[in-house]
Write an enzyme that holds these catalytic residues in place. Structure first.
Site, mmCIF file in Angstrom:
data_model
loop_
_atom_site.group_PDB
_atom_site.id
_atom_site.type_symbol
_atom_site.label_atom_id
_atom_site.label_comp_id
_atom_site.label_asym_id
_atom_site.label_seq_id
_atom_site.Cartn_x
_atom_site.Cartn_y
_atom_site.Cartn_z
ATOM 1 C CG ASP A 147 -1.404 -0.597 7.767
ATOM 2 O OD1 ASP A 147 -1.822 0.915 8.564
ATOM 3 O OD2 ASP A 147 -0.057 -0.253 7.851
ATOM 4 C CE LYS A 196 1.276 1.317 4.582
ATOM 5 N NZ LYS A 196 1.565 3.050 4.403
#
Length: 315
Positions: A145, A18
């Site tokens: 996350d 990401k």
């Protein structure tokens, strides 16, 4: 006549890295965490996690980014698998094989990605068929996350980053990631951020209108101008060469650049595929960075893939 379900002998899941398009950091809470307002985008740099039933719990880590990654119970993928088992009464141990392509300690959530992959793989291997909300709850317990990397795409994160909301985003974006041979400690970067902001008012974060408008437009230049990270100054303070890399990428034609997460990876946005190629070549040829990766976003989250090649299991 209906055939009985066949339990797979192993399951392989691919999971993306990401980048934080925007990372706004509030004042520290009593528990030590910081409230965040972030916009995640998953990108096409992938790790793979393969799980199979085993006599005892174990993990192996291979691949070009495997150096320094723990191959024991401290690995987030192993922790995720054990937490999933405990929450669902599973007593069957597994061996996890993690193939690392996502940079380690680079602010791209490689460890969290592996945890998300382990959850999806074990869910299928054990035949749990959990709902996405149920998986996300366990994911949030493992790391901030991890829930995002289950789904991928582009999303807003709040709380510690684990509370997700969809974002209306158009287009495909072309990224060039400038990697560093050194890592940065996430707690150290947050501590330096607090130090740099000491004595100044720090407000509760909320997503910026500029970022939302840029994503709706699908325009790379608009998104490049909206990129921001409250941890960037802290990362540069701890590792000044990051600032030089940012300057070089913008000089070589990037439409935007930002430290990814807590760093030290720098994410550059290019206008198109050809521009990304040119930027990657310029960065390495100039000596500004030793290693770059190109990727596009958004990418799909953790997903099961066919095991198309033999897997070398430890004996």
């Amino acid at each position: 006549m209906t055939s009985a379900a066949v339990t797979p002998s192993s399951v392989t899941v691919r999971v993306p890295a990401k980048v934080n398009l925007e990372l706004l950091v509030g004042p520290p809470r009593e528990d030590g965490y910081h409230p965040l307002a972030t916009v995640y985008q998953a990108v096409t740099l992938f790790d793979e996690v393969t799980v199979r039933t085993a006599a005892e719990w174990s993990i192996s880590v291979v691949g070009p980014q495997s150096v320094g990654v723990p191959a024991d119970d401290t690995n987030l993928a192993a922790r995720a698998a054990r937490r999933l088992a405990a929450a669902n009464g599973v007593v069957q141990p597994v061996h996890l094989r993690v193939r690392k392509e996502i940079p380690v300690a680079g602010g791209m959530a490689g460890g969290s990605a592996d945890a998300a992959a382990a959850l999806v793989a074990c869910d299928q291997l054990w035949g749990l068929s959990l709902s996405r909300p149920a998986l996300e709850k366990i994911a949030a317990d493992v790391g901030s996350d991890v829930p995002f990397l289950l789904s991928g795409g582009t999303a807003m994160g709040s709380g510690r980053g684990e509370v997700l909301a969809p974002v209306l985003a158009k287009g495909t974006y072309h990224w060039v990631f400038a990697l560093s041979e050194k890592g940065l400690s996430t707690p150290a970067v947050y501590a330096e951020c607090d130090r740099l902001r000491s004595g100044r008012p720090v407000h509760q974060p909320s997503p910026s209108p500029e970022m939302m408008t840029a994503l709706r437009s699908g325009n790379a230049r608009a998104l490049g101008e909206a990129l921001s990270n409250d941890l960037q100054a802290a990362a540069i303070s701890l590792m000044p060469e990051i600032g030089d890399v940012l300057d070089a990428g913008l000089e070589f034609g990037a439409v935007g650049g930002v430290v990814s997460g807590s760093g030290p990876t720098v994410a550059f946005l290019a206008e198109d595929h050809e521009s990304a190629l040119d930027l990657a070549v310029s960065l390495t040829a100039s000596g500004a960075v030793q290693d770059v990766r190109r990727a596009t976003g958004p990418a799909h989250g953790a997903h099961v893939v066919p095991t198309s090649r033999p897997v070398s299991w430890p004996t």
